[in-house]
Design an enzyme around this catalytic site. Sequence first.
Site, PDB file in Angstrom:
ATOM      1  N   PHE A 146      59.355 186.749   5.864  1.00  0.00           N
ATOM      2  CA  PHE A 146      60.281 187.247   7.002  1.00  0.00           C
ATOM      3  C   PHE A 146      59.528 187.577   8.075  1.00  0.00           C
ATOM      4  CE2 PHE A 146      63.361 187.014   3.730  1.00  0.00           C
ATOM      5  CZ  PHE A 146      64.409 186.521   4.222  1.00  0.00           C
ATOM      6  N   ASN A 170      59.098 189.681  10.596  1.00  0.00           N
ATOM      7  CA  ASN A 170      58.270 190.863  10.860  1.00  0.00           C
ATOM      8  C   ASN A 170      57.128 191.419   9.927  1.00  0.00           C
ATOM      9  OD1 ASN A 170      60.510 191.400  12.313  1.00  0.00           O
ATOM     10  ND2 ASN A 170      61.181 193.052  11.737  1.00  0.00           N
ATOM     11  N   HIS A 192      64.356 181.227  16.891  1.00  0.00           N
ATOM     12  CA  HIS A 192      63.324 182.024  16.191  1.00  0.00           C
ATOM     13  C   HIS A 192      62.360 181.281  15.449  1.00  0.00           C
ATOM     14  CE1 HIS A 192      61.610 186.109  16.639  1.00  0.00           C
ATOM     15  NE2 HIS A 192      62.100 186.674  15.538  1.00  0.00           N
ATOM     16  N   ASN A 194      58.039 190.957  17.114  1.00  0.00           N
ATOM     17  CA  ASN A 194      57.788 191.738  15.773  1.00  0.00           C
ATOM     18  C   ASN A 194      56.784 190.633  15.008  1.00  0.00           C
ATOM     19  OD1 ASN A 194      58.857 194.011  16.356  1.00  0.00           O
ATOM     20  ND2 ASN A 194      61.001 193.000  15.603  1.00  0.00           N
ATOM     21  N   TYR A 241      68.226 180.377   8.346  1.00  0.00           N
ATOM     22  CA  TYR A 241      67.755 180.572   9.502  1.00  0.00           C
ATOM     23  C   TYR A 241      66.856 179.222   9.882  1.00  0.00           C
ATOM     24  CZ  TYR A 241      67.798 185.439   7.912  1.00  0.00           C
ATOM     25  OH  TYR A 241      68.342 186.602   7.610  1.00  0.00           O
ATOM     26  N   ASP A 290      58.107 181.581  19.305  1.00  0.00           N
ATOM     27  CA  ASP A 290      59.037 181.615  20.239  1.00  0.00           C
ATOM     28  C   ASP A 290      58.850 182.683  21.202  1.00  0.00           C
ATOM     29  OD1 ASP A 290      59.858 183.129  18.054  1.00  0.00           O
ATOM     30  OD2 ASP A 290      61.394 183.988  19.354  1.00  0.00           O
TER      31      ASP A 290
END
Length: 238
Positions: free
Chosen positions: A64, A66, A19, A112, A14, A91
Amino acid sequence: MLLIAGLGNPGAKYQGNRHNIGFMAVDAIYRRHSFSPWSKKFKAEIAEGELGGQKVLLIKPQTFMNLSGEAVGEAMRFYKLQPSDLVVIYDELDLPAGKARLKTGGGHGGHNGIKSIDAHCGKEYRRLRLGIGHPGAKELVHNHVLGDFAKVDKDWLDPLFDALADNADMLVRGEDSQLMNKIALALGGKPEEDAPKPEKKAPAKSHIHQARNQIKPKVPETGPMAEMLKRMFGKKDD
């Protein structure tokens, strides 16, 4: 202490995602200033340092996106911080690429990571939203957000991160509008404070001047004076 949290997802997979612009922004601040080496604590990577003479903790949650609030909330409880001591960088789909907005409180806008922080930390913290642009259709959002920045994006990413890192002490001093101006100027825009200037009003006239304009002299219509004025100003064929 000021806690500056950048949001993103951990792992090489990632790393270059849109993001993860929050992680990238915090990394830029870290590189520009004197911070301790990154260490693992509070389900996050953290680094301590100073900005503008005040102690600052940089934090990148490793839970992560969320579950970002779990890490940030744990750090805030440990240091006994209030929401006003927190700045979150993340973002924003609904801002054009390269645009930035900074405000206190507000909604999560479907993000989230922000939903999680709201739940664990309260809502009255400062939110630095960095625009990544919208792909134009709802079904394209997922791949856009979790897709990597293109090489051409460096044209605006580099000056954005440089401006943020160079002026990070403004976050400590609460100079939010000044920071937004610095970022806007670095990206070739106009200062956020600039607004259309109001039209200049005509100079106010004195009461006497106004009265003179309103009072029209009464001209006699009959009598010797009327005849004289008629001879002086009347038409030649009168």
